[in-house]
Scaffold this motif. Structure first.
Motif, PDB file in Angstrom:
ATOM      1  N   SER A   1       0.810  -1.276  -0.065  1.00  0.00           N
ATOM      2  CA  SER A   1      -0.007   0.022   0.219  1.00  0.00           C
ATOM      3  C   SER A   1       0.736   1.482   0.096  1.00  0.00           C
ATOM      4  N   SER A   2       2.193   1.108   0.006  1.00  0.00           N
ATOM      5  CA  SER A   2       2.998   2.227   0.235  1.00  0.00           C
ATOM      6  C   SER A   2       4.037   2.510  -1.099  1.00  0.00           C
ATOM      7  N   LEU A   3       3.194   2.431  -2.337  1.00  0.00           N
ATOM      8  CA  LEU A   3       4.049   2.751  -3.573  1.00  0.00           C
ATOM      9  C   LEU A   3       4.697   4.200  -3.675  1.00  0.00           C
ATOM     10  N   LEU A   4       5.999   4.145  -4.008  1.00  0.00           N
ATOM     11  CA  LEU A   4       6.929   5.407  -3.742  1.00  0.00           C
ATOM     12  C   LEU A   4       7.618   5.305  -5.261  1.00  0.00           C
ATOM     13  N   ALA A   5       7.230   6.011  -6.150  1.00  0.00           N
ATOM     14  CA  ALA A   5       7.852   5.909  -7.370  1.00  0.00           C
ATOM     15  C   ALA A   5       8.669   4.681  -7.895  1.00  0.00           C
ATOM     16  N   GLY A   6       7.570   3.510  -7.802  1.00  0.00           N
ATOM     17  CA  GLY A   6       8.163   2.271  -8.242  1.00  0.00           C
ATOM     18  C   GLY A   6       8.485   1.432  -7.268  1.00  0.00           C
TER      19      GLY A   6
ATOM     20  N   VAL B   1       9.648  -1.189   2.890  1.00  0.00           N
ATOM     21  CA  VAL B   1       9.949  -2.617   3.609  1.00  0.00           C
ATOM     22  C   VAL B   1       9.403  -2.768   5.082  1.00  0.00           C
ATOM     23  N   THR B   2       8.606  -3.904   5.029  1.00  0.00           N
ATOM     24  CA  THR B   2       8.116  -4.195   6.539  1.00  0.00           C
ATOM     25  C   THR B   2       9.285  -4.841   7.117  1.00  0.00           C
TER      26      THR B   2
END
Length: 480
Positions: free
Chosen positions: A165-170, A174-175
């Motif tokens: 759910s944390s898309l950042l420029a592709g 990381v969990t």
């Protein structure tokens, strides 16, 4: 922004014994296409248009061997740097040394692209696109990892769990990082869809990386800084090397960059990749590079098979034959022979551990050993004698040295030799010979333009490679 590819060449590849040895590790092993992994990695690093320098971190014993491989690529106009470790202290120390040196030379805004020297990437175009994304994320202050989209449930790799759910420029936040799982857990990861193989490749802005390292691994950074202050730097046009001071480097905590930083930082993202990646981590993985026949056999070299299926044979120098066997890995080298079941490919490293525990040289050296000046091959040895074939490159020179326990008889096969024997200097041509007594200072040079090939016959009470005192050496190996 400046891009600094950092090639990490510190692994041994013990699961690929007997082809991989400490003095000739996995990156230097020939692949079926005739190249090796370290050459492919250097070409990959050199392919980006904005490369300011290629920096390699490797063992100092592999320095000249690595330079020889890079020279074959032909990218000599590139700026090249080397950080030479006296011994390995894991990836946190190596990446810290590379980051501190890069900051000093190129500034805090330079982008480091960390590549392993022993990984294979078959989709180079896709990798170029992924690196472009990684550089953008790194410039925004993220520590970027490359997560490989898993093709199957692999128990030999670590995994990265990502927040989809944390898309950042592709990239994805990381969990957590997960160690090598059992098969059932790996299968669960595949079905979950948000787990990726941990490739061990990274992209950082140098200033951000050092700031995070000072927060989460300060002991590593401070001791690496102390080591660099005491280390020897040799510089010339387009080239430098930093030889890390051994006593100081031994005090650096031995820990991986994953444990020391990536599992703890809040700035870690991963870019899911489909780039044809493999770490060639076992003979099973190596076998996949060779096409299978109708029986599922994969052969390198001259191999005959009868009622045999699903086997891999690597025997480049001798005829091999299989009869009535299945699922075997067979690897033949001039001085060692491996037979293993495919289901136990990961256990080959246990043989290397056994060789080390018994002091057997087969974990360290091949019969042919590479040196800065060329190579030697042990042809035969027995009680009180050893016979070698020595090849000296044009313009190269062995050290001025002496042996306490052995004498040597040299016979020139091809080329020309310049010999120093105590207070005498003379030339030897093809089919001529000379004798070096124990206790005599001596040196061998090749003044010609073709390889010097010699046969050396050693005789004495002790013929170990450690019976050598170096007085002068153009490669920096003289005894202090």
């Amino acid at each position: 922004m400046k891009l600094i590819p950092v090639i990490m060449a510190g692994g041994v590849g013990s699961r690929l014994w007997p082809a991989s040895r400490e003095a000739h590790p996995k990156p230097f092993m020939p692949l079926p296409d005739g190249e090796n992994l370290i050459r492919k990695t250097f070409k990959r690093a050199a392919s980006f248009g904005d490369v300011a320098e290629i920096l390699t971190v490797t063992n100092r014993e592999l320095y000249f061997k690595t330079e020889d491989e890079y020279r074959l690529v032909g990218k000599q106009v590139l700026n090249q740097g080397f950080i030479l470790e006296p011994f390995g202290r894991n990836t946190a120390a190596a990446i810290a040394a590379a980051a501190l040196r890069t900051q000093r030379v190129h500034g805090s805004e330079a982008i480091m692209l960390v590549l392993a020297a022993d990984h294979l990437i078959t989709d180079e175009a896709a990798f170029v696109g992924v690196v472009k994304q990684a550089k953008q994320l790194a410039s925004e202050g993220w520590l970027v990892t490359f997560g490989i989209k898993p093709q199957y449930a692999e128990t030999g790799y670590g995994y990265i769990e990502a927040d989809q759910s944390s898309l950042l420029a592709g990239g994805l936040k990381v969990t957590r990082f997960v160690e090598k799982p059992d098969l059932a857990t790996a299968q669960d990861y595949i079905e979950a869809g948000n787990y990726f193989w941990n490739s061990g490749m990274f992209c950082f802005e140098v200033g951000t990386l050092i700031e995070e390292m000072r927060s989460y691994m300060p002991d590593v950074v401070s001791q690496v800084e102390a080591t660099l202050e005491l280390s020897r730097v040799a510089e010339s046009a387009h080239h430098y090397s930093v030889t890390l001071e051994a006593d100081a480097f031994a005090k650096v905590p031995e820990i991986s960059i994953d444990y020391a930083l990536m599992e703890r930082s809040e700035k870690v993202v991963t870019i899911p990749c489909d780039i044809g990646w493999s770490d060639i981590g076992s003979w099973n993985a190596m076998s996949e590079l060779t096409a299978a026949d109708e029986q599922g056999n994969r052969f390198e070299g001259e191999v005959l098979a009868h009622k045999a299926s699903n086997n891999y044979v690597n025997s480049p120098e001798r005829l091999a034959a299989l009869v009535g066997v299945q699922d075997l890995l067979v690897v033949d080298t001039p001085d060692a022979f491996l037979i293993a079941h495919k289901d136990h490919a990961q256990d080959v490293k246990q043989i290397v551990s056994l060789l080390k525990s018994t002091g057997h040289e087969a974990h360290l050296l091949h019969r042919t050993v590479h040196r800065p000046w060329g190579s030697y091959t042990t042809l035969e040895e027995g009680e009180r004698f050893k016979i070698k074939r020595i090849v000296v490159k044009p313009g190269a020179s062995l050290s001025l040295q002496m042996h306490h326990h052995r004498s040597e008889h040299w016979i020139v096969v091809t080329g020309m030799a310049r010999v120093f024997n105590d207070d005498r200097e003379f030339m030897l041509n093809t089919n001529e010979s000379t004798f070096i007594s124990a206790g005599h200072k001596h040196r061998l040079e090749n003044p010609g333009v073709i390889d010097l090939v010699m046969i050396e016959v050693q005789s004495g009470d002790y013929l170990g490679e450690d019976d050598i005192v170096r007085f002068q050496d153009i490669y920096g190996r003289a005894d202090s």
